[in-house]
Write a protein that holds these residues in place. Structure first.
Motif, PDB file in Angstrom:
ATOM      1  N   GLY A 105       0.769  -1.118   0.001  1.00 20.67           N
ATOM      2  CA  GLY A 105       0.012  -0.060   0.032  1.00 20.67           C
ATOM      3  C   GLY A 105       0.835   1.151   0.057  1.00 20.67           C
ATOM      4  O   GLY A 105       0.609   2.365  -0.644  1.00 20.67           O
ATOM      5  N   HIS A 106       1.996   1.234   0.441  1.00 26.17           N
ATOM      6  CA  HIS A 106       3.004   2.226   0.582  1.00 26.17           C
ATOM      7  C   HIS A 106       3.767   2.519  -0.537  1.00 26.17           C
ATOM      8  O   HIS A 106       4.104   1.396  -1.054  1.00 26.17           O
ATOM      9  CB  HIS A 106       3.818   2.219   1.906  1.00 26.17           C
ATOM     10  N   LYS A 107       4.173   3.685  -0.723  1.00 26.76           N
ATOM     11  CA  LYS A 107       5.035   3.812  -1.902  1.00 26.76           C
ATOM     12  C   LYS A 107       6.334   4.094  -1.617  1.00 26.76           C
ATOM     13  O   LYS A 107       7.358   4.268  -2.439  1.00 26.76           O
ATOM     14  CB  LYS A 107       4.746   5.229  -2.785  1.00 26.76           C
ATOM     15  N   THR A 129       4.578   9.692   3.874  1.00 29.94           N
ATOM     16  CA  THR A 129       3.822  10.504   4.785  1.00 29.94           C
ATOM     17  C   THR A 129       2.401   9.861   5.105  1.00 29.94           C
ATOM     18  O   THR A 129       1.454  10.465   5.842  1.00 29.94           O
ATOM     19  CB  THR A 129       3.643  11.789   4.171  1.00 29.94           C
ATOM     20  N   ASP A 130       2.063   8.654   4.545  1.00 30.08           N
ATOM     21  CA  ASP A 130       0.642   8.104   4.866  1.00 30.08           C
ATOM     22  C   ASP A 130       0.938   7.205   6.253  1.00 30.08           C
ATOM     23  O   ASP A 130       1.682   6.571   6.202  1.00 30.08           O
ATOM     24  CB  ASP A 130       0.034   7.280   3.735  1.00 30.08           C
ATOM     25  N   ILE A 131      -0.303   7.016   6.779  1.00 32.19           N
ATOM     26  CA  ILE A 131      -0.491   5.900   7.604  1.00 32.19           C
ATOM     27  C   ILE A 131      -1.790   5.024   7.177  1.00 32.19           C
ATOM     28  O   ILE A 131      -2.597   5.472   6.866  1.00 32.19           O
ATOM     29  CB  ILE A 131      -1.002   6.241   9.034  1.00 32.19           C
ATOM     30  N   ILE A 132      -1.392   3.729   7.092  1.00 30.71           N
ATOM     31  CA  ILE A 132      -2.277   2.660   6.827  1.00 30.71           C
ATOM     32  C   ILE A 132      -2.550   1.962   7.810  1.00 30.71           C
ATOM     33  O   ILE A 132      -1.879   1.211   8.575  1.00 30.71           O
ATOM     34  CB  ILE A 132      -1.946   1.935   5.417  1.00 30.71           C
ATOM     35  N   VAL A 133      -4.094   1.420   8.011  1.00 28.40           N
ATOM     36  CA  VAL A 133      -4.263   0.600   9.066  1.00 28.40           C
ATOM     37  C   VAL A 133      -5.002  -0.832   8.433  1.00 28.40           C
ATOM     38  O   VAL A 133      -5.728  -0.553   7.539  1.00 28.40           O
ATOM     39  CB  VAL A 133      -5.372   1.351  10.077  1.00 28.40           C
ATOM     40  N   TRP A 134      -4.461  -1.672   8.733  1.00 25.44           N
ATOM     41  CA  TRP A 134      -4.646  -2.979   7.997  1.00 25.44           C
ATOM     42  C   TRP A 134      -5.270  -3.892   9.187  1.00 25.44           C
ATOM     43  O   TRP A 134      -5.075  -3.868  10.279  1.00 25.44           O
ATOM     44  CB  TRP A 134      -3.252  -3.715   7.761  1.00 25.44           C
ATOM     45  N   ARG A 144      -6.614   4.229   4.852  1.00 26.51           N
ATOM     46  CA  ARG A 144      -5.504   5.130   4.675  1.00 26.51           C
ATOM     47  C   ARG A 144      -5.873   6.525   5.466  1.00 26.51           C
ATOM     48  O   ARG A 144      -6.695   7.084   5.021  1.00 26.51           O
ATOM     49  CB  ARG A 144      -4.994   5.344   3.438  1.00 26.51           C
ATOM     50  N   LEU A 145      -4.881   7.118   6.232  1.00 26.00           N
ATOM     51  CA  LEU A 145      -4.863   8.272   6.956  1.00 26.00           C
ATOM     52  C   LEU A 145      -3.774   9.254   6.284  1.00 26.00           C
ATOM     53  O   LEU A 145      -2.638   8.905   6.690  1.00 26.00           O
ATOM     54  CB  LEU A 145      -4.599   7.934   8.559  1.00 26.00           C
ATOM     55  N   LYS A 146      -4.407  10.454   5.788  1.00 29.65           N
ATOM     56  CA  LYS A 146      -3.212  11.300   5.134  1.00 29.65           C
ATOM     57  C   LYS A 146      -3.506  12.536   6.039  1.00 29.65           C
ATOM     58  O   LYS A 146      -4.477  13.053   6.426  1.00 29.65           O
ATOM     59  CB  LYS A 146      -3.881  11.517   3.667  1.00 29.65           C
ATOM     60  N   GLY A 147      -2.482  13.342   6.266  1.00 27.81           N
ATOM     61  CA  GLY A 147      -2.415  14.401   6.749  1.00 27.81           C
ATOM     62  C   GLY A 147      -0.992  15.060   7.319  1.00 27.81           C
ATOM     63  O   GLY A 147      -0.669  16.225   7.246  1.00 27.81           O
ATOM     64  N   ASP A 742      -3.403  10.988  -5.452  1.00 32.16           N
ATOM     65  CA  ASP A 742      -4.254  10.670  -4.281  1.00 32.16           C
ATOM     66  C   ASP A 742      -4.812   9.507  -4.229  1.00 32.16           C
ATOM     67  O   ASP A 742      -5.692   9.151  -5.004  1.00 32.16           O
ATOM     68  CB  ASP A 742      -5.332  11.756  -4.113  1.00 32.16           C
ATOM     69  N   SER A 743      -4.458   8.416  -3.259  1.00 29.89           N
ATOM     70  CA  SER A 743      -4.979   7.275  -3.081  1.00 29.89           C
ATOM     71  C   SER A 743      -6.138   7.067  -2.296  1.00 29.89           C
ATOM     72  O   SER A 743      -6.027   7.586  -1.052  1.00 29.89           O
ATOM     73  CB  SER A 743      -3.930   6.202  -2.690  1.00 29.89           C
TER      74      SER A 743
END
Length: 943
Positions: A105-107, A129-134, A144-147, A742-743
């Motif tokens: 999921g991350h680049k 810079t993203d957080i993903i909860v799996w 995906r949490l963007k901020g 933007d994913s």
């Protein structure tokens, strides 16, 4: 077609010489029910599990290509989540050592991984810079949490509430409400990057570490708790100063009047800060599982430990302080003859968080992990910068705890980069030498047999007979070692500058050395009388010197011992006659100095590798350049011919090893594996093995297989690999109106998801063809008036003669859970109507309702506009709505019933175990009575 020249493929055989890589973190893992004995350490692309007690490697979790950047064990201790440089995450089972689940999921590289309390969810933060909860159980991404605006440094789940707190290099600490997946609070009290984050004191306190020497402490107040009217006043903060309560009351007032959205959940205010001794940035900040010991370290070799005191201990401390203060006040009042003054004692942060001690390690700390044993002992394990793992233990409850180093893992690797490698003549022993030590490895077991201290080694070889080795050092010395005893036999000052190169003479009676003092020296082996024993020992004596105008970088004998090639700092290679030392040829053409060279077994060719990234092949008879090859993307560091052939290997600073054909000037194959520049390699005398060393501290063994390698196929495979890499990098907006890059979803397009989508498309096409065939078949049967045999599809027969629709379902079931959404995203809309009709069938039959609903809702989400505007699909959607609601409620009822059943069984088991417990107690009592009676009888008989 004419005969093609056959080559044999070399493949990666093993990685050794690395104890732990710098990029990832070290963690304690539970194996065979034992805690605090085993650690997981990143080792390039693999993860090694080391037994600290025995110092042995007991398990390797095999990676693919990318370096490991992050490790996190699951709360149940059965799994280990591993994050990689390319943003993928794999979850390994520690029982079998297999990685069954992969999340893409991350680049960019994974920087932090954290499980929630039960181990059902995993939060991953990355440099993108993203957080993903799996969802670990369903093996899929949740959201995906963007901020954040820069790399994430830490992410923590809260135990009691469904919240996540994250820190980043953008100086922010963000609080996320996971029910609504939005950031409800951003803390901006830091001027620099936030490198660490821990929660303490039942999650009422947050500590952050930044780029300065203070650890900032924040008090967290949860709104529900503050508004709770039932709670008695004294319970709020026991033993706290009135000042703190006033501020809390003030904040209470603020909560009632100010309905700022972020304050609806919690409020954070700075409580103060603890000063570290280190002046640089915090590298790691962590707390042990019990939440009692806080530890942090900077870019040096000191770990600072703090103890978080419990409420009782703080109260005791405050009472003591109060007593002291009263005594003091009394003394003052006696002198002044006044009434008893009011005594007030302020509670400071230092009373709650106490410094325990510092642990000083033998080198810079890269990462650490803590474990608190039930006996009260604290164990701290460190991964150090110089390829070393150390374990320290101490008892924090003692007044002055002394850390003791209980074990270290050192044998399996060098402290610095390996600069020279060589094989023994029987292909069994491998010598590696670095800045401080020489190690001899057994090639088949990869065990280190001997370790001998040396000076900074630059070149080496085994003396004929394989009983001694000679090392050339950076200070110009020759060091002669005996392998049987591991002793240094002799050190000879050979050159005034660095001794860059040595070449053993083909008659095996001597060797030649070249150094930075612009000279080439010839040496002969001789036996001299040993002062310590009666036997003679090996020594060397200098016979001749060839003085040159430039520094010598490399020397090499021709196999017939007639010629000597010398590479100089002026970018040329000069060839001399060995017997007379007269000049024969000069090979010029390189733009930068020749770092490495080798002469083929028949003396016909010489290949030179240079810092200008080219390899040139020359004839040794006339010194003509046969071919210049652009070999690597950076300096060519090492070059060696495969014995008895015109094939040679080159190693470059571009992390690659390449094999070339010097007759056809063809590039045969590339051996990829190292993650940093390669310093040297050695080809075994049989040509079956190659060993290479790199700046990533690893030694890699490559083995020649019997598999023939065809160049056209090899080039085709390279092109395919390039295409597969480019697929992952494509970023087309998937949802109309979505901005580029933007994913919206948690997954990422990879070659696997593309292949999965192709499989679905093929299955739908097969279903269309088969249904059309069936219609035709029915019409034929009707026309003929009798049953005509239906030709069956071989694919369906392979699946056990199933129906076409069942085949489609099998394909959906075969797609990995983590890749399902992404593969549906790639699917063209023309296939969706057929899929929806099939889904209706499947749900009516009640087969795989959960999977089908997941696919259905996802397709509805991404193709909503097209589906709703399509009149043909309206009846299908209507039917789907009816069947889905009824079937899902059925499934829910089954699950509810099962859960109730399991609860009942649990209660039954508990009741039984209690009965058993009482029964055991009764039998114990009876046993005791029996024994007592026996004893009494014995006493009676004795008296």
């Amino acid at each position: 077609m004419g005969l093609t020249k056959q080559y044999l493929r070399y493949v990666a055989s093993a990685v050794f010489g690395v104890i732990g890589s710098q990029k990832g973190n070290i963690v304690f893992v539970t194996l065979r029910g034992e805690k605090g004995r085993y650690v997981a350490v990143p080792a390039c692309e693999h993860v090694f599990i080391w037994d600290l007690r025995k110092g042995e490697k007991i398990l390797i979790l095999q990676g693919l290509k990318q370096e490991v950047t992050c490790l996190c064990p699951s709360p149940d201790g059965l799994h280990l989540a591993v994050g990689y440089e390319d943003g993928s995450i794999r979850i390994f089972s520690l029982l079998s050592g297999e990685g069954n689940v992969t999340f893409n999921g991350h680049k960019a590289a994974i920087t932090t991984l954290k499980y929630d309390q039960l181990g059902g969810r995993l939060a991953s933060g990355s440099k993108d810079t993203d957080i993903i909860v799996w969802d670990v159980i369903n093996e899929s991404g949740l959201y995906r949490l963007k901020g954040h605006k820069d790399a994430i440094t830490q992410a923590l789940f809260l135990r009691e509430k469904n919240l996540l707190v994250t820190s980043g290099k953008d100086t922010m600490v963000k609080w996320w409400d996971l029910d609504t997946q939005h950031c409800f609070k951003t803390m901006v009290g830091h001027r620099t990057e936030v490198w660490g984050l821990v929660l303490l004191s039942e999650e009422k306190r947050l500590i952050t570490g930044a780029s300065d020497s203070e650890l900032r402490v924040w008090d967290i107040a949860y709104l529900q708790e503050i508004e709770d009217p039932e709670e008695p006043d004294p319970k709020k903060i026991k033993g706290s100063s009135p000042g703190i309560q006033d501020t809390l009351e003030a904040e209470d007032g603020a909560f009632e009047t100010d309905e700022a959205p972020e304050d609806r959940i919690l409020s954070c205010r700075k409580a103060g800060s603890i000063m570290r001794e280190g002046r640089d940035r915090v590298v790691n900040l962590a707390v042990d599982k019990t939440g009692r010991i806080l530890a942090c370290h900077g870019t040096d070799s000191v770990l600072e430990l703090f103890c978080i005191l419990s409420k009782k201990e703080i109260q005791k401390k405050m009472d003591k302080k109060m007593k002291k203060a009263r005594k003091k006040a009394k003394l003052h009042s006696c002198k002044g003859e006044e009434e008893d003054p009011e005594v007030n004692v302020e509670m400071s942060l230092q009373d709650e968080i106490q410094r325990v001690t510092n642990i000083k390690t033998s080198a810079k700390i890269k990462s650490f992990d803590l474990i608190h044993s039930p006996q009260g002992e604290l164990k701290a394990v460190f991964l150090l910068q110089n390829n070393l793992v150390e374990l320290y233990s101490l008892n924090p409850s003692l007044p002055t705890p002394q850390p003791v180093r209980t074990s270290r893992i050192t044998i399996g690797g060098h402290r610095s980069d390996v600069r020279t490698l060589s094989f023994s003549s029987d292909n069994i022993a491998v010598l590696s030498a670095a800045a401080d030590s020489v190690k001899i490895w057994n090639r088949s077991t990869l065990q280190c047999i001997r370790t001998m201290t040396c000076e900074y080694a630059l070149c080496s070889f085994f003396v004929p007979g394989d009983r001694q080795v000679v090392i050339g050092t950076k200070t110009g010395k020759l060091q002669l070692y005996d392998l049987a005893s591991g002793n240094l036999l002799e050190t000879i000052d050979a050159h005034d500058g660095a001794l860059w190169s040595m070449s053993l003479s083909p008659d095996q009676r001597g060797f030649v050395t070249g150094g930075a003092d612009k000279s080439v020296k010839f040496w002969d082996f001789e036996l001299v009388k040993d002062e310590n024993s009666t036997q003679k020992r090996l020594s060397v004596k200098q016979t001749r010197t060839l003085q040159l105008d430039e520094d010598v970088l490399c020397v090499s004998y021709s196999p017939n011992q007639k010629l000597l090639a010398v590479s100089l700092l002026d970018c040329t290679v000069k060839i001399f006659y060995v017997d007379t030392l007269k000049f024969f040829l000069s090979l010029y053409g390189h733009k930068l100095p020749v770092i490495c060279m080798d002469i083929s077994h028949d003396g016909a060719l010489i290949a030179t590798g240079s810092a200008d990234r080219n390899v040139k092949i020359w004839g040794l008879d006339f010194g003509d350049c046969h071919k210049s090859l652009f070999a690597h993307d950076d300096s060519v560091m090492y070059l060696q011919f495969v014995p008895k052939s015109h094939l040679f290997f080159t190693a470059g600073k571009d992390h690659k090893i390449k094999q070339w054909d010097a007759d056809k000037f063809e590039h045969i194959q590339t051996l990829e594996g190292h993650h940093q520049e390669i310093w040297c390699l050695a080809v075994s005398p049989s040509g079956d093995y190659v060993v290479s060393s790199s700046h990533d501290k690893s030694l890699r063994l490559w083995e020649r297989t019997r598999e023939p390698l065809i160049l056209e196929e090899e080039r085709e495979m390279e092109r395919e690999a390039e295409y597969e890499e480019s697929v992952a990098k494509e970023d087309q907006p998937a949802v109309p109106g979505e901005t580029q890059g933007d994913s919206y979803f948690t997954g990422k397009k990879t070659i696997e998801t593309v292949k999965a989508a192709e499989r679905i498309m093929e299955a739908i096409e097969l279903y269309r063809e088969e249904t059309a065939k069936m219609k035709e078949h029915k019409a034929i049967c009707k026309a003929a008036g009798k049953e005509v045999p239906l030709p069956s599809n071989p694919i369906l027969m392979a699946y056990g003669s199933i129906s076409p629709s069942a085949y489609v379902l099998e394909i959906f079931k075969g797609i990995k859970s983590s890749e399902l959404e992404e593969s549906l995203l790639v699917l063209p809309f023309s296939y969706v109507p057929d899929i929806l009709k099939l889904f209706n069938e499947f749900i009516q039959l009640g087969s795989d309702v959960e999977l089908i609903c997941r696919c259905l809702f996802f397709l509805l989400r991404i193709h909503f506009g097209q589906i709703t505007s399509n009149q043909m699909l309206v009846p299908v959607i209507e039917k789907l709505r009816e069947t889905t609601i009824s079937k899902v409620s059925q499934v829910r009822d089954v699950i509810g019933f099962n859960m109730a059943g399991l609860d009942y069984l649990k209660r039954e088991c508990e009741a039984k175990s209690e009965v058993m417990f009482f029964a055991d107690a009764t039998s114990h009592l009876e046993e005791k009575k029996r024994k007592r009676k026996k004893r009494e009888k014995l006493i009676l008989t004795l008296t």
